[in-house]
Design a protein around this motif. Structure first.
Motif, PDB file in Angstrom:
ATOM      1  N   PHE A 242       6.722  11.231  12.655  1.00  9.63           N
ATOM      2  CA  PHE A 242       7.793  10.637  11.862  1.00  9.63           C
ATOM      3  C   PHE A 242       7.328  10.112  10.503  1.00  9.63           C
ATOM      4  N   VAL A 243       6.023  10.213  10.224  1.00  9.52           N
ATOM      5  CA  VAL A 243       5.474   9.603   9.013  1.00  9.52           C
ATOM      6  C   VAL A 243       4.768  10.675   8.201  1.00  9.52           C
ATOM      7  N   ASP A 244       4.892  10.603   6.864  1.00 10.80           N
ATOM      8  CA  ASP A 244       4.185  11.605   6.050  1.00 10.80           C
ATOM      9  C   ASP A 244       3.249  10.927   5.055  1.00 10.80           C
ATOM     10  N   CYS A 245       2.568  11.746   4.269  1.00  5.49           N
ATOM     11  CA  CYS A 245       1.505  11.238   3.385  1.00  5.49           C
ATOM     12  C   CYS A 245       2.026  10.384   2.240  1.00  5.49           C
ATOM     13  N   SER A 246       3.331  10.436   1.986  1.00  6.85           N
ATOM     14  CA  SER A 246       3.891   9.599   0.921  1.00  6.85           C
ATOM     15  C   SER A 246       3.997   8.144   1.359  1.00  6.85           C
ATOM     16  N   ASN A 247       3.895   7.897   2.673  1.00  8.26           N
ATOM     17  CA  ASN A 247       3.929   6.530   3.199  1.00  8.26           C
ATOM     18  C   ASN A 247       2.542   5.898   3.088  1.00  8.26           C
ATOM     19  N   ASN A 248       2.514   4.590   2.879  1.00  9.65           N
ATOM     20  CA  ASN A 248       1.249   3.872   2.857  1.00  9.65           C
ATOM     21  C   ASN A 248       1.071   3.058   4.137  1.00  9.65           C
ATOM     22  N   VAL A 249      -0.181   2.760   4.439  1.00  8.98           N
ATOM     23  CA  VAL A 249      -0.522   1.924   5.600  1.00  8.98           C
ATOM     24  C   VAL A 249      -1.318   0.722   5.116  1.00  8.98           C
ATOM     25  N   LEU A 250      -0.916  -0.457   5.591  1.00 13.27           N
ATOM     26  CA  LEU A 250      -1.706  -1.667   5.409  1.00 13.27           C
ATOM     27  C   LEU A 250      -2.215  -2.062   6.788  1.00 13.27           C
ATOM     28  N   TYR A 251      -3.529  -1.966   6.985  1.00 11.23           N
ATOM     29  CA  TYR A 251      -4.119  -2.353   8.268  1.00 11.23           C
ATOM     30  C   TYR A 251      -4.775  -3.721   8.096  1.00 11.23           C
ATOM     31  N   LEU A 252      -4.225  -4.693   8.817  1.00 14.80           N
ATOM     32  CA  LEU A 252      -4.640  -6.088   8.687  1.00 14.80           C
ATOM     33  C   LEU A 252      -5.398  -6.546   9.919  1.00 14.80           C
ATOM     34  N   ASP A 253      -6.430  -7.324   9.696  1.00 11.53           N
ATOM     35  CA  ASP A 253      -7.007  -8.130  10.772  1.00 11.53           C
ATOM     36  C   ASP A 253      -7.609  -9.365  10.109  1.00 11.53           C
TER      37      ASP A 253
END
Length: 228
Positions: free
Chosen positions: A188-199
């Protein structure tokens, strides 16, 4: 749309977020991932103005923000219909709902595949139906920024694909979207989407496809898969 600089949040001696620097451009989709206790919900509360950072600054270039929170418990004795719940999301409301407002609500119920529920009591709906109704409420006034907190947690698998299609469509129309999720699905997600991975700190911020290649598929494979 959002500019966050050197932001930290501490509760007593506990550091929840540390040295967060993010720029989210208008029209971006950002999926926010991370383990429980990583600071995702705290970050969203700060963006919504519901909490303040201990240090650093945040600038948001709009006041038109839609918000879908995690599933809420509903008082079964509180009398409100599905239509009334959605209408409360309109930026302008009248004592009597206008015909065009009702037509807009009905068209969204059609898109959400629950067309016959308009007069139902909100308390009688299933968790998944409530989530769809609250999503309509969050987007009905066309906010510039849409914040979603675990939006698919109560949705059945068949509807999730449709949900993401709706999100992509809203984004194509110019809406900036922040999506906290545990079930980011590559279908459901493509390369135009960004990811913020937080810890507590930012572990990754960039393209979904780069995230998949450099973070999920390598040393953090087991750790991240579990959290997603």
């Amino acid at each position: 749309m959002i500019h966050i600089k050197d932001l930290s949040v501490k509760f007593n001696d506990l550091t929840v977020l540390e040295n967060i620097n993010i720029d989210v451009e208008k029209g971006e989709i950002v999926h926010i991932l991370g383990p429980n206790g990583s600071g995702k919900t705290t970050l969203v509360k700060i963006i919504l103005g519901l909490a303040k950072p201990s240090s650093g600054t945040i600038t948001i270039n709009t006041k038109k923000i839609g918000y879908l929170q995690q599933i809420i418990k509903v008082n079964a004795t509180f009398p409100t219909t599905l239509g009334e719940v959605i209408y409360s999301g309109f930026s302008k409301q009248n004592l009597r709902m206008k015909k065009e407002d009702k037509a807009l609500i009905l068209s969204w119920l059609e898109k959400m595949q629950i067309p016959s529920l308009y007069t139902k009591q909100f308390s009688e709906l299933s968790g998944g139906q409530r989530q769809r109704v609250l999503l309509i409420r969050a987007i009905i006034s066309k906010p510039d920024l849409l914040v979603l907190d675990e939006p698919t947690s109560a949705l059945d698998p068949d509807f999730r694909k449709h949900f993401y299609e709706i999100i992509q469509l809203l984004n194509q129309e110019g809406m900036t979207i922040l999506n906290i999720t545990h079930d980011l699905d590559s279908r459901f997600v493509d390369c135009s989407n960004n990811v913020l991975y937080l810890d507590r700190t930012i572990k990754f911020f960039g393209s979904y496809c780069v995230f998949q290649d450099t973070y999920v598929n390598k040393e953090h494979h087991h750790h991240v898969d579990r959290d997603i």
